[in-house]
Design a protein around this motif. Structure first.
Motif, mmCIF file in Angstrom:
data_model
loop_
_atom_site.group_PDB
_atom_site.id
_atom_site.type_symbol
_atom_site.label_atom_id
_atom_site.label_comp_id
_atom_site.label_asym_id
_atom_site.label_seq_id
_atom_site.Cartn_x
_atom_site.Cartn_y
_atom_site.Cartn_z
ATOM 1 N N PRO A 186 -6.346 -4.011 -0.099
ATOM 2 C CA PRO A 186 -5.466 -2.573 -0.708
ATOM 3 C C PRO A 186 -6.508 -2.032 -1.745
ATOM 4 N N THR A 187 -6.552 -0.662 -1.869
ATOM 5 C CA THR A 187 -7.297 0.300 -3.014
ATOM 6 C C THR A 187 -6.267 0.473 -3.891
ATOM 7 N N THR A 188 -4.989 0.289 -3.653
ATOM 8 C CA THR A 188 -4.490 1.226 -4.663
ATOM 9 C C THR A 188 -3.071 -0.245 -4.503
ATOM 10 N N LYS A 191 0.601 -1.488 0.266
ATOM 11 C CA LYS A 191 0.295 0.386 -0.012
ATOM 12 C C LYS A 191 0.928 1.174 -0.222
ATOM 13 N N LYS A 235 0.534 6.468 2.923
ATOM 14 C CA LYS A 235 -1.211 7.258 2.671
ATOM 15 C C LYS A 235 -1.988 6.881 3.149
ATOM 16 N N ASP A 236 -2.220 5.168 2.644
ATOM 17 C CA ASP A 236 -3.353 4.260 3.433
ATOM 18 C C ASP A 236 -2.803 4.041 4.085
ATOM 19 N N HIS A 267 -8.416 -0.673 5.148
ATOM 20 C CA HIS A 267 -8.725 -1.637 4.383
ATOM 21 C C HIS A 267 -8.507 -2.858 4.145
#
Length: 279
Positions: free
Chosen positions: A48-50, A35, A38-39, A45
């Protein structure tokens, strides 16, 4: 008799919860390492979104991780090998020979495991510093001093473990080797050591893992040049920021030697730890 069905489900649920308890931290470590920072610092979460692998690249420049890796590899390898070599001869003598002070030696070796490591921290520190100022032997903040420190803890346990393993090997093998013309050392090298290979490898793995992950003495007995991985990971936490994704990535890389060695040698490890339990 077959086990009741409810007992089978209890085992399945128990093993499932234990597996979940073990796998969850590893999953969090892996996902956090891929990640962006910043995530990781934001809301957690599970997915991972990114996804980025920059942490695996940046971790080598944020701190001198490669240098720490080499220090840990050298210190752990030498300490474990020396510990096993010395323990083989000491354990063979205790297992095969009867001499004055044998029982006292065995009790002393075993009793060293009762004391916490922090009890020896200050005495060893003072010994190393005084040796450096008195005779010029620089053991403090050196790899050699750290290796000697780790030997003081791994060697007694290694001797105790190998004594129990050698006792499970029939003395008749030694006598057969002596009939063929071998002396005590020849019997040890040609017969006993090959028969005790699983136990020796188990002790070697234990000594290596103990030195690889040790933090207390490495944080006091080392400086920037001799620092090991276990202490070097603290460098990712600065006054201004904590690079959590790099810490997780570095932790994964640090675990590779131990995990790989365990997977390759687990068969010998199980045989060595269970040896002598049943005759």
């Amino acid at each position: 008799m077959r086990d009741p069905k409810w007992l089978k489900w209890v085992r399945i649920i128990g093993l499932g919860l234990l597996g979940l308890f073990t796998v969850t931290p590893i999953y969090v470590m892996i996902t956090s390492s891929i990640k962006p920072l910043k995530d990781v610092q934001g809301d957690f979460h599970w997915i991972p979104t990114t996804i980025t692998f920059s942490a695996f690249h940046d971790m080598w420049s944020t701190v001198p991780l490669a240098h720490y890796f080499v220090n840990s590899l050298i210190v752990s390898t030498i300490a474990s090998v020396v510990s096993v070599v010395v323990a083989i001869f000491a354990a063979y003598a205790v297992s095969r020979f009867r001499f004055a002070g044998r029982r006292a030696f065995s009790i002393t070796v075993l009793s060293t495991q009762m004391f916490p490591g922090i009890l020896f921290l200050l005495p060893l520190f003072l010994i190393y510093v005084n040796l450096g100022s008195a005779i010029g032997v620089d053991l403090y903040a050196s790899r050699t001093g750290l290796i000697i420190t780790y030997l003081t803890f791994s060697l007694p346990f290694s001797i105790w473990m190998l004594v129990g393993y050698f006792d499970s090997i029939p003395v008749a093998l030694d006598e057969a080797a002596k009939v063929d013309g071998s002396g005590p050392i020849g019997a040890l090298i040609r017969v006993v050591i090959p028969a005790a290979t699983p136990g020796i490898i188990a002790v070697l793995i234990y000594a290596f893992m103990s030195a690889w992950g040790e933090v207390l003495f490495a944080s006091v007995m080392t400086d920037e040049a001799s620092r090991t991985l276990a202490v070097g990971l603290q460098g990712y936490a600065t006054q201004n920021n904590v690079y959590w994704n790099q810490i997780m990535a570095a932790s994964l890389v640090v675990s590779i030697p131990v995990v790989a060695g365990f997977l390759l040698l687990q068969r010998y490890l199980v045989q060595g730890l269970t040896a002598g339990a049943v005759k």
